[in-house]
Design an enzyme around this catalytic site. Sequence first.
Site, PDB file in Angstrom:
ATOM      1  CB  SER A  46      16.007  25.274  48.732  1.00  0.00           C
ATOM      2  OG  SER A  46      15.705  26.486  49.400  1.00  0.00           O
ATOM      3  CE  LYS A 112      23.054  29.625  51.503  1.00  0.00           C
ATOM      4  NZ  LYS A 112      23.197  28.523  50.533  1.00  0.00           N
ATOM      5  CD  GLU A 181      22.583  21.690  52.785  1.00  0.00           C
ATOM      6  OE1 GLU A 181      22.841  22.812  52.288  1.00  0.00           O
ATOM      7  OE2 GLU A 181      21.677  20.953  52.362  1.00  0.00           O
TER       8      GLU A 181
HETATM    9  O1  KIV Z   1      19.019  26.888  49.251  1.00  0.00           O
HETATM   10  C1  KIV Z   1      18.822  26.732  50.462  1.00  0.00           C
HETATM   11  O2  KIV Z   1      17.695  26.730  50.962  1.00  0.00           O
HETATM   12  C2  KIV Z   1      19.988  26.532  51.307  1.00  0.00           C
HETATM   13  C3  KIV Z   1      19.742  25.986  52.675  1.00  0.00           C
HETATM   14  C4  KIV Z   1      19.546  24.525  52.598  1.00  0.00           C
HETATM   15  C5  KIV Z   1      20.824  26.345  53.603  1.00  0.00           C
HETATM   16  O3  KIV Z   1      21.085  26.759  50.900  1.00  0.00           O
END
Ligand code: KIV
Length: 264
Positions: A46, A112, A181
């Site tokens: 993000s 992730k 999400e």
């Molecule tokens: O990139 C990010 O901040 C995320 C969150 C929205 C979980 O993956």
Amino acid sequence: MKKITINHLMRWKQEGRKFASVTAYDASFAQLFESQNMPVLLVGDSLGMVLQGRTDTLPVTIEDMTYHTRCVKAGSPNSLLMADMPFMSYATPVQACENAAKLMQAGANMVKIEGGHWLVDTVKMLTERAVPVCAHLGLTPQSVNIFGGYKIQGREEQQAEQMLHDALALQEAGAQIVLLECVPSKLAAQITQALEIPVIGIGAGADTDGQVLVMHDMLGISANYMPKFSKNFLAETGDILQAVAKYMEDVEHGIFPDEEHTIA
Ligand code: KIV
């Protein structure tokens, strides 16, 4: 703050103890979050939006992620630090290993990745090589062009069944956390119950084991719009430290997310 590991999160799940987490991108905020005992930090891609001003996460590179992971680790050595693998950095299992190594060497405790059953071999290969994995399901922002926008996922029965099936397959492959999400709260609750590993939600209702928010949304400083499921805790408290503490407290006591911040 004592060092937080996946074992704490597993224990908290078994005890029914909810926990908060938040995105972080630099050492100063990471230090501030650690001073409030935030157990889990996410260096989210993000950052493409909130730091770089892009319209989506696709332009974010592994070099961007490595740089910000190193910064966050310097400010918060004790939180469990997750780092996003950016778009196209895990298209094959071998590529995933090469890029995950960069994030782990920059200080991440877990990477992730976004996607369902197609990632089973990748998760196996990463975990067998000592890279813990969080599997991100539901609205996976790197797939915005496939979804045709940032849309709630799992509303239809078949989609919901597939998501549950994917979550179980990824757990079986070795994933240690699932992040959901923008999915209906009922489905998120069902997946959380079905899994032995902790489930962290964002826009997924109150029944997941943990919650995560983008820090700019939590502090009401997002340049763009505020998602319906997010909440500006700074507006409520008027002080950054208190805002962070209130967010954590509200998650731990099941006060946040409330109905207003939940997708039915
Ligand atoms: O990139 C990010 O901040 C995320 C969150 C929205 C979980 O993956």
